[in-house]
Design an enzyme around this catalytic site. Sequence first.
Site, PDB file in Angstrom:
ATOM      1  N   GLU A  33       1.573  -0.306  -4.800  1.00 46.79           N
ATOM      2  CA  GLU A  33       0.605   0.753  -5.082  1.00 46.79           C
ATOM      3  C   GLU A  33       1.365   2.078  -5.079  1.00 46.79           C
ATOM      4  O   GLU A  33       1.981   2.436  -4.079  1.00 46.79           O
ATOM      5  CB  GLU A  33      -0.512   0.772  -4.033  1.00 46.79           C
ATOM      6  CG  GLU A  33      -1.660   1.665  -4.487  1.00 46.79           C
ATOM      7  CD  GLU A  33      -2.410   2.348  -3.351  1.00 46.79           C
ATOM      8  OE1 GLU A  33      -3.559   2.729  -3.562  1.00 46.79           O
ATOM      9  OE2 GLU A  33      -1.830   2.523  -2.253  1.00 46.79           O
ATOM     10  N   ASP A  91       0.811  -1.213   0.000  1.00 46.49           N
ATOM     11  CA  ASP A  91       0.000   0.000   0.000  1.00 46.49           C
ATOM     12  C   ASP A  91       0.852   1.275   0.000  1.00 46.49           C
ATOM     13  O   ASP A  91       1.836   1.359   0.741  1.00 46.49           O
ATOM     14  CB  ASP A  91      -0.881  -0.020   1.266  1.00 46.49           C
ATOM     15  CG  ASP A  91      -1.902   1.083   1.267  1.00 46.49           C
ATOM     16  OD1 ASP A  91      -2.833   1.023   0.456  1.00 46.49           O
ATOM     17  OD2 ASP A  91      -1.762   2.030   2.073  1.00 46.49           O
TER      18      ASP A  91
HETATM   19  O1  TEU Z   1      -4.619   4.294  -1.081  1.00 43.96           O
HETATM   20  C1  TEU Z   1      -3.639   5.232  -1.350  1.00 43.96           C
HETATM   21  C2  TEU Z   1      -4.067   6.362  -2.195  1.00 43.96           C
HETATM   22  O2  TEU Z   1      -3.272   7.230  -2.451  1.00 43.96           O
HETATM   23  C3  TEU Z   1      -5.442   6.495  -2.727  1.00 43.96           C
HETATM   24  O3  TEU Z   1      -5.997   5.663  -3.593  1.00 43.96           O
HETATM   25  C4  TEU Z   1      -6.341   7.052  -1.701  1.00 43.96           C
HETATM   26  O4  TEU Z   1      -7.431   6.245  -1.395  1.00 43.96           O
HETATM   27  C5  TEU Z   1      -6.845   8.320  -2.301  1.00 43.96           C
HETATM   28  O5  TEU Z   1      -5.760   9.143  -2.530  1.00 43.96           O
HETATM   29  C6  TEU Z   1      -7.738   9.019  -1.379  1.00 43.96           C
HETATM   30  O6  TEU Z   1      -8.359  10.008  -2.118  1.00 43.96           O
HETATM   31  C7  TEU Z   1      -4.327   3.300  -0.184  1.00 43.96           C
HETATM   32  C8  TEU Z   1      -5.512   2.390   0.031  1.00 43.96           C
HETATM   33  O7  TEU Z   1      -5.852   1.741  -1.175  1.00 43.96           O
HETATM   34  C9  TEU Z   1      -6.639   3.164   0.615  1.00 43.96           C
HETATM   35  O8  TEU Z   1      -7.804   2.403   0.777  1.00 43.96           O
HETATM   36  C10 TEU Z   1      -6.172   3.703   1.940  1.00 43.96           C
HETATM   37  O9  TEU Z   1      -7.163   4.538   2.501  1.00 43.96           O
HETATM   38  C11 TEU Z   1      -4.868   4.493   1.813  1.00 43.96           C
HETATM   39  O10 TEU Z   1      -3.900   3.804   1.054  1.00 43.96           O
HETATM   40  C12 TEU Z   1      -4.261   4.722   3.163  1.00 43.96           C
HETATM   41  O11 TEU Z   1      -3.739   3.531   3.654  1.00 43.96           O
END
Ligand code: TEU
Length: 556
Positions: free
Chosen positions: A256, A199
């Site tokens: 990610e 993540d």
């Molecule tokens: O997401 C990281 C991220 O940068 C985004 O997709 C985020 O949800 C978006 O910027 C918000 O507008 C990851 C996870 O997939 C997400 O569900 C989490 O909330 C986030 O990290 C924090 O751990």
Amino acid sequence: MNDWKKRGIIYEIYPQSFKDTNGDGIGDLKGIIEKLPYIKKLGANIVWLTPIYQSPLIDNGYDISDYTKINPIYGTMDDFNRLIELCHEKEIKLVMDLVVNHTSDQAKWFQESKKSRNNKYSDYYIWRDPKSDGSAPSNLGSAFGGSAWEYVKERGQYYLHLFAKKQPDLNWESTEMRQSLYDMMKFWLDKGVDGFRLDSISLISKPNVFDDVPIEDNKNYGAYYYGSSNGTSLHEYLQEMNREVFSKYDVITIGETPHTTPKQAQKYINLEKPELDMVLQFEHMHVDYGEYGRYSDLRFKLSDLRNSLVKWQNSLTWNTNYLGNHDQPRLVSRFGDDDKYRIESAKMLAMITMLQKGTPMIFQGDEIGMTNVAFESLNQFKDIEAYNTYEFLVKKGLNKDIALKIVKNKSRDNSRTPMQWNNEKNAGFSTANPWIKINNNYDKINVNETLRDEDSIYSFYQKLIKIRTKLKVAIDGDFNLISADDSSVFAYTRILKDRQMLVIGSFSNKKVKFEIPNNIRNKESKRILSNYDDSPQNLSDIIYLRPYEGIVFDNG
Ligand code: TEU
Ligand code: CA
């Protein structure tokens, strides 16, 4: 990359919304076990579980408070061991979602770290002194709204949180902290877990000095990723992680990577200095951003979506391909038509996505064409980001109804509503009231209904997956865009020696004329898939495509 990774079709499960087996309204590990045959039948061969660790769930598990425990709401470690075993029996790989950019503030490491400046965990997080007037070290904002800094009295310092206040960022400069993470990773890999989705991994290397940064998207604070995304030591850390952990196992690693350019992305997958297998990039998710960033009332343009996807196809040897996940609205509502042409457009979008070069990712429910949810009021939302955004938009002066409408369109909760298994009580998801409201359309859109219908979206996914896992050209073929300027059609070929697969998808809800370019009018080409049963069998010079029509031709 190994053969199994190249043939991988990832199915993302959001555990709390997948299947509840003990009647508490929350999906659980036993529910996943129960539904493994469903995933196997679909054809997916890698399951990605969003976080199931011990967590106070302020961000639905992306706030881990104990890395080596299973959150009891999902079940026990025995359930988890059983899940791994059963996945492997079915030749499905199991990938865990691992959050190492931050933890929960309830994690022992943070509880200790905030106590003093000189204990074992003091440096596990990012602490900075206040400015001389006592205010935060910089204007940096958090992804979920508000400042990215929070003051702690005991230490007389601020800690950094790029996401919620209760998600303090780990300090990757600390060797001990990194080593603790590697040990934890080995704990899971030794259990037989087949890899990780890492993540927010592009954000782990923070600047040394925090200066004020530019403000974007009409917000009150500096953009959260400034200085942190693809920071100075990032690749050093990832190479170390690879050396210490991944290189010792046969695993798949997906990073990610928010706010990463194609050029930056190449570094993560450079085989000479191994880090990760692939990245999960976001650029194409920004095609409908506007004045308020993601929460803007805009519809995408095909040219923007296509330009972005093609740019990534051409820049990377391998990529992940997706149009939706647990952080995005439902893909059919956002990029297709979730009303009149729901079935046609869901199929076409799947086709366009899955046959690109790279690893396809399917988010639970997309294979039956689940749509955005029609919440009526703010209190039906569960996502912390939805609340923060609503509050922010209203403070900016937007009318409350408009603010709610915008949050509704783009909220992450759109994709987080329970899986619709049948048309019985609570959509067959649970015997109890679910933790988040079920989409009202479950009487029509559900798995039972789908499995009865030979022409369903699900069966189309099955056919696509067969093509994507069996045809070499679909795996290894080069990607070439054709008709780059067409205003309604996205078309490309995949070419491997003399084999040519042609993929054509219309994004229009009207009939459109599409001329096949001269150089690819391959006479041997036959239709191998279409979302209309009477599409042309042979490739002709001109094709009239009906609303959202998608056709695949192959000369093999
Ligand atoms: O997401 C990281 C991220 O940068 C985004 O997709 C985020 O949800 C978006 O910027 C918000 O507008 C990851 C996870 O997939 C997400 O569900 C989490 O909330 C986030 O990290 C924090 O751990
Ligand atoms: Ca449960």
